[in-house]
Design a protein around this motif. Sequence first.
Motif, PDB file in Angstrom:
ATOM      1  N   LEU A 108      32.427  32.232  38.003  1.00  0.00           N
ATOM      2  CA  LEU A 108      32.025  33.089  39.130  1.00  0.00           C
ATOM      3  C   LEU A 108      32.530  34.501  38.912  1.00  0.00           C
ATOM      4  CD1 LEU A 108      34.873  32.865  40.988  1.00  0.00           C
ATOM      5  CD2 LEU A 108      33.704  30.865  41.841  1.00  0.00           C
ATOM      6  N   PRO A 109      31.687  35.479  39.225  1.00  0.00           N
ATOM      7  CA  PRO A 109      32.034  36.869  38.948  1.00  0.00           C
ATOM      8  C   PRO A 109      33.344  37.269  39.631  1.00  0.00           C
ATOM      9  CG  PRO A 109      30.066  36.699  40.338  1.00  0.00           C
ATOM     10  CD  PRO A 109      30.383  35.336  39.846  1.00  0.00           C
ATOM     11  N   VAL A 110      34.164  37.986  38.901  1.00  0.00           N
ATOM     12  CA  VAL A 110      35.484  38.354  39.405  1.00  0.00           C
ATOM     13  C   VAL A 110      35.376  39.132  40.705  1.00  0.00           C
ATOM     14  CG1 VAL A 110      37.683  39.343  38.719  1.00  0.00           C
ATOM     15  CG2 VAL A 110      36.021  38.682  36.987  1.00  0.00           C
ATOM     16  N   ASP A 111      34.350  39.937  40.818  1.00  0.00           N
ATOM     17  CA  ASP A 111      34.295  40.840  41.963  1.00  0.00           C
ATOM     18  C   ASP A 111      33.388  40.308  43.077  1.00  0.00           C
ATOM     19  OD1 ASP A 111      32.044  40.968  40.537  1.00  0.00           O
ATOM     20  OD2 ASP A 111      31.962  43.135  40.347  1.00  0.00           O
ATOM     21  N   SER A 112      33.079  39.022  43.013  1.00  0.00           N
ATOM     22  CA  SER A 112      32.205  38.476  44.050  1.00  0.00           C
ATOM     23  C   SER A 112      32.893  38.547  45.409  1.00  0.00           C
ATOM     24  CB  SER A 112      31.835  37.031  43.719  1.00  0.00           C
ATOM     25  OG  SER A 112      33.002  36.220  43.722  1.00  0.00           O
ATOM     26  N   ASN A 113      34.149  38.187  45.406  1.00  0.00           N
ATOM     27  CA  ASN A 113      34.889  38.128  46.661  1.00  0.00           C
ATOM     28  C   ASN A 113      36.060  39.102  46.610  1.00  0.00           C
ATOM     29  OD1 ASN A 113      36.462  37.416  48.811  1.00  0.00           O
ATOM     30  ND2 ASN A 113      36.083  35.231  48.593  1.00  0.00           N
ATOM     31  N   PRO A 114      36.075  40.073  47.492  1.00  0.00           N
ATOM     32  CA  PRO A 114      37.145  41.083  47.444  1.00  0.00           C
ATOM     33  C   PRO A 114      38.530  40.475  47.639  1.00  0.00           C
ATOM     34  CG  PRO A 114      35.520  41.598  49.160  1.00  0.00           C
ATOM     35  CD  PRO A 114      35.124  40.295  48.564  1.00  0.00           C
TER      36      PRO A 114
ATOM     37  N   ALA B 154      41.633  40.632  45.116  1.00  0.00           N
ATOM     38  CA  ALA B 154      42.946  41.116  45.542  1.00  0.00           C
ATOM     39  C   ALA B 154      44.032  40.131  45.146  1.00  0.00           C
ATOM     40  CB  ALA B 154      42.945  41.344  47.048  1.00  0.00           C
ATOM     41  N   ALA B 155      43.777  38.856  45.367  1.00  0.00           N
ATOM     42  CA  ALA B 155      44.773  37.842  45.004  1.00  0.00           C
ATOM     43  C   ALA B 155      45.021  37.874  43.509  1.00  0.00           C
ATOM     44  CB  ALA B 155      44.292  36.458  45.431  1.00  0.00           C
ATOM     45  N   SER B 156      43.926  38.002  42.744  1.00  0.00           N
ATOM     46  CA  SER B 156      44.068  38.072  41.297  1.00  0.00           C
ATOM     47  C   SER B 156      44.916  39.270  40.900  1.00  0.00           C
ATOM     48  CB  SER B 156      42.676  38.151  40.673  1.00  0.00           C
ATOM     49  OG  SER B 156      42.713  38.843  39.456  1.00  0.00           O
ATOM     50  N   GLU B 157      44.682  40.376  41.589  1.00  0.00           N
ATOM     51  CA  GLU B 157      45.437  41.575  41.215  1.00  0.00           C
ATOM     52  C   GLU B 157      46.914  41.477  41.600  1.00  0.00           C
ATOM     53  OE1 GLU B 157      43.099  44.717  42.863  1.00  0.00           O
ATOM     54  OE2 GLU B 157      41.682  44.679  41.174  1.00  0.00           O
ATOM     55  N   ARG B 158      47.172  40.798  42.697  1.00  0.00           N
ATOM     56  CA  ARG B 158      48.575  40.613  43.070  1.00  0.00           C
ATOM     57  C   ARG B 158      49.310  39.789  42.017  1.00  0.00           C
ATOM     58  NH1 ARG B 158      46.663  39.976  48.180  1.00  0.00           N
ATOM     59  NH2 ARG B 158      46.708  37.715  47.983  1.00  0.00           N
ATOM     60  N   ALA B 159      48.627  38.772  41.498  1.00  0.00           N
ATOM     61  CA  ALA B 159      49.275  37.957  40.465  1.00  0.00           C
ATOM     62  C   ALA B 159      49.526  38.800  39.218  1.00  0.00           C
ATOM     63  CB  ALA B 159      48.408  36.744  40.130  1.00  0.00           C
ATOM     64  N   PHE B 160      48.505  39.558  38.823  1.00  0.00           N
ATOM     65  CA  PHE B 160      48.673  40.388  37.633  1.00  0.00           C
ATOM     66  C   PHE B 160      49.759  41.434  37.840  1.00  0.00           C
ATOM     67  CE2 PHE B 160      47.366  44.259  35.283  1.00  0.00           C
ATOM     68  CZ  PHE B 160      47.700  43.804  34.023  1.00  0.00           C
ATOM     69  N   ALA B 161      49.917  41.863  39.082  1.00  0.00           N
ATOM     70  CA  ALA B 161      50.913  42.896  39.372  1.00  0.00           C
ATOM     71  C   ALA B 161      52.320  42.445  38.970  1.00  0.00           C
ATOM     72  CB  ALA B 161      50.884  43.277  40.851  1.00  0.00           C
ATOM     73  N   ILE B 162      52.559  41.147  39.040  1.00  0.00           N
ATOM     74  CA  ILE B 162      53.878  40.655  38.624  1.00  0.00           C
ATOM     75  C   ILE B 162      54.092  40.930  37.139  1.00  0.00           C
ATOM     76  CG2 ILE B 162      55.390  38.650  38.516  1.00  0.00           C
ATOM     77  CD1 ILE B 162      54.548  39.421  41.295  1.00  0.00           C
TER      78      ILE B 162
END
Lengths: 237, 237
Positions: free
Chosen positions: A122-128, A132-140
């Motif tokens: 599923l496209p990464v940007d389908s659901n904002p 956001a959750a994905s980016e929070r994880a990467f932020a670590i």
Amino acid sequence: MSWRKDQGRAERGYHHGNLKEALLQAALDLISKKGPAGFTFADAARMAGVSPAAPYRHFRDRDELIASIAQRGFEQFESLLTQAWDDGRPDTVSAFERVGKAYLAFAREEPAFYSAMFESGLPVDSNPTLMAASERAFAIIRAAAERLAALAPPGTPRPPAMMMALHIWSMSHGVASLFGRGDAARRKLPMSPEDLLEAEVLIYLRGLGFLTDRRPGTDAADDKPAGEKAGPWGKPK
Amino acid sequence: MSWRKDQGRAERGYHHGNLKEALLQAALDLISKKGPAGFTFADAARMAGVSPAAPYRHFRDRDELIASIAQRGFEQFESLLTQAWDDGRPDTVSAFERVGKAYLAFAREEPAFYSAMFESGLPVDSNPTLMAASERAFAIIRAAAERLAALAPPGTPRPPAMMMALHIWSMSHGVASLFGRGDAARRKLPMSPEDLLEAEVLIYLRGLGFLTDRRPGTDAADDKPAGEKAGPWGKPK
DNA sequence: CGGCTCATGTAAAAGCCGTTCACATGAGCT
DNA sequence: AGCTCATGTGAACGGCTTTTACATGAGCCG
């Protein structure tokens, strides 16, 4: 007593009472068994003991269910990474390695989450909110890279933390998805995925000028106690 | 003239004449458009202008078609990597980097093949000839790593070539599958996947003790330790 | 050329899935 | 008690996969 709304197929009235949760749980089971492609909406409904139409009261369609699982996965992932990073204790480098191990452990122990997060198509940007959750994880990972970059040995150019973070992420994902779980794990390897990733990260860090041998007295900014004399790939013979 | 067995829907008799090939081609189109999950057997049949049952004369089932595509993918992949490696010319390190770029180029330009090969969810060991093709492709990377390992600077322990190969593979696959193609490419990046991977590999190689600056005059003969001037990530500001 | 055979294609059907819609149920509020 | 609305049901539609019995005609053999 607790005879009323037990999970699973226990007798229940017309209303399930906890269907959304039951569906998510069922989907996790199914995905871990048969992959995100093999999972069917109808199966999940059956497993929860409801009609095939019931899930539509809780999820717009099959994709939304998978997205929900991915979302939860990212949240658990973030929490796990945060815990592994432990704000860089006891020292930046070893905390960094712990994050790598935690990444792999998550992929191995929660294959259903991991597939939903990275392999469901599923496209990464389908659901904002998902993004956001994905980016929070990467932020670590990024924060850890930031701290690590700040320790760059004097005299060397400081590597961009974002780039380091992306590198670490790609190594971890690469190892996890090629060798880490289930089917892929059947490729024959001379070492465990964990060791493979650890060596990879250590060599990479050394390439950035970080001293990762951890022999006494050779460590730049860290106070990590004595380790091995061996390089990142074990004792050369 | 060529009115007889043109590809596509051109008028044809009862027999297609080249159905197997047409199906593979159609499947490639469909997979590249809608991912390996979105691809349907029936669609491929329709695109080839035959009934939904016809494909079963050429493939046991849908999975076998996908496996055939993966197989071809590995063959093209092997050929591309062989060409990129060019037996290590003009020098081992730059040929090695060329292989990395070729890997990424393949993932980007042949997303259908790449997904079939690595993201279709079919078990690696389902088909022995498939696994063999996969191993032949990996053997190129491994051979390159072997040559590279032989160049390890004297005085440092020589890294195991197999491990190096696995590291390079995991980096390449990680970058390709996270940032390389289609949906995944939508993650915002400070640099191109190609540059990201190149930097990653260079830093890694430097971590192994290889001098990878390659500015004129600073190559292996130079006595200056690697990593002093411009790093693999361009000019630091 | 005539006829046989078998690979290759078709039609129809069974069983599954996703999705929708009209309708049923009953939990919770007033 | 009665109302309302979230939640579940049953039936139905279309599409997909796969199987089976049957149709076609290309290639071969005499």
